[in-house]
Design a protein around this motif. Structure first.
Motif, PDB file in Angstrom:
ATOM      1  N   LEU A 114       1.752   6.896  -6.677  1.00 22.83           N
ATOM      2  CA  LEU A 114       0.668   7.825  -7.009  1.00 22.83           C
ATOM      3  C   LEU A 114       1.071   9.267  -6.709  1.00 22.83           C
ATOM      4  CD1 LEU A 114      -2.466   5.862  -5.743  1.00 22.83           C
ATOM      5  CD2 LEU A 114      -1.814   6.297  -8.103  1.00 22.83           C
ATOM      6  N   ILE A 115       1.689   9.457  -5.540  1.00 22.90           N
ATOM      7  CA  ILE A 115       2.126  10.810  -5.175  1.00 22.90           C
ATOM      8  C   ILE A 115       3.101  11.354  -6.213  1.00 22.90           C
ATOM      9  CG2 ILE A 115       3.486  12.127  -3.497  1.00 22.90           C
ATOM     10  CD1 ILE A 115       2.240  10.385  -1.308  1.00 22.90           C
ATOM     11  N   THR A 158       0.828  -1.210   0.000  1.00 23.42           N
ATOM     12  CA  THR A 158       0.000   0.000   0.000  1.00 23.42           C
ATOM     13  C   THR A 158       0.859   1.256   0.000  1.00 23.42           C
ATOM     14  OG1 THR A 158      -1.739  -1.176   1.215  1.00 23.42           O
ATOM     15  CG2 THR A 158      -1.841   1.224   1.210  1.00 23.42           C
ATOM     16  N   LEU A 159       1.890   1.255   0.825  1.00 13.92           N
ATOM     17  CA  LEU A 159       2.780   2.414   0.874  1.00 13.92           C
ATOM     18  C   LEU A 159       3.527   2.596  -0.448  1.00 13.92           C
ATOM     19  CD1 LEU A 159       4.275   2.015   4.468  1.00 13.92           C
ATOM     20  CD2 LEU A 159       2.563   3.687   3.709  1.00 13.92           C
ATOM     21  N   VAL A 170       2.412   1.709  -3.474  1.00 15.20           N
ATOM     22  CA  VAL A 170       1.449   2.246  -4.438  1.00 15.20           C
ATOM     23  C   VAL A 170       1.184   3.722  -4.169  1.00 15.20           C
ATOM     24  CG1 VAL A 170      -0.942   2.120  -5.240  1.00 15.20           C
ATOM     25  CG2 VAL A 170       0.359   0.016  -4.876  1.00 15.20           C
ATOM     26  N   GLU A 171       1.044   4.065  -2.890  1.00 15.40           N
ATOM     27  CA  GLU A 171       0.810   5.460  -2.530  1.00 15.40           C
ATOM     28  C   GLU A 171       1.992   6.337  -2.962  1.00 15.40           C
ATOM     29  OE1 GLU A 171      -0.318   8.197   1.375  1.00 15.40           O
ATOM     30  OE2 GLU A 171       0.129   6.062   1.602  1.00 15.40           O
ATOM     31  N   GLY A 172       3.179   5.833  -2.793  1.00 17.52           N
ATOM     32  CA  GLY A 172       4.356   6.590  -3.214  1.00 17.52           C
ATOM     33  C   GLY A 172       4.369   6.822  -4.716  1.00 17.52           C
TER      34      GLY A 172
END
Length: 305
Positions: free
Chosen positions: A43-44, A36-37, A39-41
């Motif tokens: 996306l950011i 999750t982290l 993927v979030e990275g």
């Protein structure tokens, strides 16, 4: 074929995760957290708000409300202009809602057929490979009987089978639960998705393709969430009455038959027209290939002379 192959990969991943979830719960959620982290990275790194000014000039004056309203106008225009899109989304919503009953399929079989999760895996694993092997059946039937006939017959056959199988959901055939057998019986229909996608490609303009796919995903998310809550409420693992035991699947079957409204209000005719176009395209392709072969044959004969 690609979707079936990827589905098989995800199937194994789900089974592995469920096994690890039982044996080592912390590891599972640790991996989920890391993924999750990650993927979030990613996306950011791609969000316009995180880029330099030169890359976000086109969106810097847009508010979230403006973006949502603009997208809403596009979707509204798309639905109003294209009858297939409107009725196709209705069909999709009904299909996702009726399909949500599969949320309770595994616990239902475990409760009312005395199966373990491992037994469910062993029983259903061969069906994954059979589904891939059976994928060419529908295209083969299309070549023999035509797009329209195959699409229409499968449309009703899927609904009829769901209804006919209901009284036998509690039956065991030589120790094999009938609900699991139904998946094998429906395996020859696994290739119908390619025909549906071909029809959609004929009736959804290219400029609306991405929006139509996004609308499908949104409807799937919303309707499946509601359906999951509905069918989990209908499921009773300790029920004694046959009607109460079968209630989730009865409701799912009834919901699926509701799609007849859109079927007889234009969806059928639009799909039939698309099927005729597909058949005409196939015929033109065959004629072109035959002409090219004849031309090559003639040129070969001339060289021999």
């Amino acid at each position: 074929f690609l979707s079936m192959f990827l589905g098989m990969l995800f199937f194994f991943q789900v089974m592995v995760i469920q096994h690890r979830q039982i044996t080592e719960f912390r590891m599972v959620w640790g991996v989920i957290l890391v993924a999750t982290l990650a993927v979030e990275g990613m996306l950011i790194a791609q969000f316009p708000e995180t880029q330099d000014l030169s890359k976000r000039k086109s969106v810097e004056n847009l508010t979230l409300k403006a973006i949502v309203l603009d997208e809403g106008k596009i979707f509204k225009k798309m639905v109003e202009e294209n009858q297939y899109i409107k009725l196709g989304l209705v069909e999709a919503g009904i299909g996702y809602l009726s399909g949500a009953c599969l949320v309770i399929f595994t616990p239902w079989c475990m409760a009312h057929h005395g199966l373990s999760q491992f037994q469910m895996l062993v029983y259903m694993l061969p069906q994954v490979f059979l589904g891939i092997a059976a994928h060419p059946i529908i295209p083969g039937l299309v070549k023999k009987f035509g797009h329209k006939r195959v699409w229409n017959n499968v449309y009703f056959l899927e609904r009829i089978l769901d209804t006919v199988f209901l009284p036998m959901m509690l039956v065991n055939i030589n120790g094999f639960p009938f609900p699991l057998l139904t998946a094998y019986i429906k395996t020859p229909l696994s290739g119908i998705g390619s025909l549906r996608e071909a029809i959609a490609a004929k009736r959804v303009p290219a400029e609306y393709g991405a929006k139509y796919a996004a609308a499908h995903q949104l409807i799937n998310f919303l309707v499946s969430s509601v359906g999951a809550m509905l069918f989990t409420q209908l499921f009773d693992a300790e029920a004694k009455s046959v009607f109460v035991i079968l209630l989730p699947f009865i409701v799912g079957s009834i919901v699926r038959w509701l799609s007849l409204w859109s079927y007889y209000n234009g969806f059928r005719d639009i799909c039939w027209e698309a099927c005729d176009d597909l058949t005409a395209d196939e015929k033109a392709k065959e004629e072109k290939e035959a002409a090219e072969k004849e031309k090559a044959k003639t040129e070969e004969e001339k060289k021999e002379d």
